[in-house]
Design a protein around this motif. Structure first.
Motif, PDB file in Angstrom:
ATOM      1  N   LEU A  14      53.182 -55.548  -7.192  1.00 46.36           N
ATOM      2  CA  LEU A  14      52.181 -55.028  -8.132  1.00 46.36           C
ATOM      3  C   LEU A  14      50.987 -55.977  -8.233  1.00 46.36           C
ATOM      4  O   LEU A  14      49.830 -55.539  -8.200  1.00 46.36           O
TER       5      LEU A  14
ATOM      6  N   ARG B 105      44.838 -50.731 -12.051  1.00 44.93           N
ATOM      7  CA  ARG B 105      46.249 -50.867 -12.380  1.00 44.93           C
ATOM      8  C   ARG B 105      47.055 -49.594 -12.058  1.00 44.93           C
ATOM      9  O   ARG B 105      48.149 -49.670 -11.495  1.00 44.93           O
TER      10      ARG B 105
ATOM     11  N   GLU C 103      50.083 -49.318  -9.406  1.00 40.54           N
ATOM     12  CA  GLU C 103      51.461 -48.927  -9.741  1.00 40.54           C
ATOM     13  C   GLU C 103      51.961 -47.864  -8.760  1.00 40.54           C
ATOM     14  O   GLU C 103      53.111 -47.890  -8.332  1.00 40.54           O
ATOM     15  N   ASP C 104      51.089 -46.912  -8.417  1.00 45.60           N
ATOM     16  CA  ASP C 104      51.477 -45.889  -7.432  1.00 45.60           C
ATOM     17  C   ASP C 104      51.822 -46.528  -6.091  1.00 45.60           C
ATOM     18  O   ASP C 104      52.806 -46.161  -5.445  1.00 45.60           O
TER      19      ASP C 104
END
Lengths: 193, 131
Positions: free
Chosen positions: A38, A49, A53-54
């Motif tokens: 991340l 962000r 995250e994806d």
């Protein structure tokens, strides 16, 4: 079992264990690797962000899928995972360039700010913005070297380039970062001298 | 201030900023960790299901087809068999000439149209021209 970490077992051993059906191994790998992936994705994607995250979820999913075929000793899990993450970020940046170039936030003016009010978060924010101005490959090399703490040979494997190329990318990246940030030296609390 | 001093100051500043960034690394939310583990569970379930699925047995005809080279080979054999039956039933003129005269020992000279009746008109036309 909670998302704890047991460094005694290698990533590779945990991945093979998950490939053999050990769910706890997946939890330990998630706790160990997801924060690093991340962090790398957030900085590679210029601080987005949600998109990071994806990317993290997609990279971990690919790791789960390859687990049954993983053979210990053939490769490092982190090297493989960061390479996948770097490629996913590159894909996203290419798509983004095509559609919303104008939406990329402009670097802030070098507005003077009270030195006493400066905290580490401001410096990190300034670094993120400066990283966003680097060419993509320079940014990835600098993040892997100076934020992820990887050695140059491993970065070379992740980026599929020579060690010399890594050295060149990080050196040029740092020079550009220094040039950008030196203009904000006072604002970031480093003084003018 | 010299250029090297400036470079040194920038190097110190950069290392300081990198250090601050390492300390403030993004932390994955519980929701993200949950999604990642849900994916792991899905992958495990799909793998288990694939292992548990019964292996489909091949029928006798499919086994024979596979033994002689698969379905393309079967199609070729079927075409050849069909052509054989047709030749036997229809007995095209060229073939009956071949089987009825050549292979039964006559010494007659054969003309093109005997084997290819379609060329008879062409042969006649050539003969007329020659005259």
């Amino acid at each position: 079992m909670a998302f704890d970490d047991a460094q005694a077992v290698s990533d590779e051993a945990l991945l093979v264990a998950f490939g053999n059906g050990d769910r706890e191994a997946a939890q330990r790998l998630t706790a160990r690797l997801a924060p690093r992936v991340l962090g790398f994705a957030v900085r590679s994607l210029g601080g987005d962000r949600a998109e990071a995250e994806d990317v993290t979820q997609e990279a971990m999913l690919r790791l789960w899928k390859i687990a049954p075929e993983w053979r210990q000793g053939e490769a490092k899990v982190t090297t493989w995972l960061f390479r996948v993450t770097a490629n996913l970020c590159t894909d996203r940046l290419r798509k983004r360039r095509g559609v919303d170039l104008d939406s990329v936030p402009e670097p802030e003016d070098h507005a003077p700010a009270a030195v006493d009010g400066m905290i580490a978060a401001d410096r990190v924010q300034a670094l993120d913005r400066a990283l966003g101005e680097l060419p993509e490959r320079q940014r990835q090399a600098v993040v892997l070297r100076h934020l992820e703490g990887m050695a140059n040979p491993e970065i070379a494997e992740v980026m599929e380039i020579s060690v010399e190329a890594v050295e060149s990318l990080t050196a040029r990246g740092k020079r550009t970062l220094a040039r950008i940030l030196s203009g904000r030296r006072e604002g970031l609390g480093y003084g003018s001298q | 201030m010299g250029r090297s001093d400036e470079t040194d100051r920038n190097a110190v500043m950069l290392e300081d900023v990198f250090s601050a960034a390492r300390d403030e690394a993004p932390v994955p939310s519980q929701a993200l960790l949950g999604r990642i583990m849900a994916d792991a569970d899905d992958v495990t379930r799909a793998r288990d299901a694939a292992r548990a699925a019964p292996v489909r047995r091949r029928g006798a005809f499919a086994a024979i087809a596979a033994a002689i080279g698969g379905w393309p080979a079967v199609a070729g054999m079927a075409t050849a068999a069909g052509a054989g039956v047709w030749i036997g039933v229809a007995q095209p003129p060229a073939l009956s000439t071949l089987t009825g005269t050549m292979l039964t020992g006559t010494t007659a000279q054969y003309q093109l149209e005997e084997f290819a009746p379609g060329y008879a008109a062409l042969v006649s036309f050539e003969e007329e021209l020659a005259e």
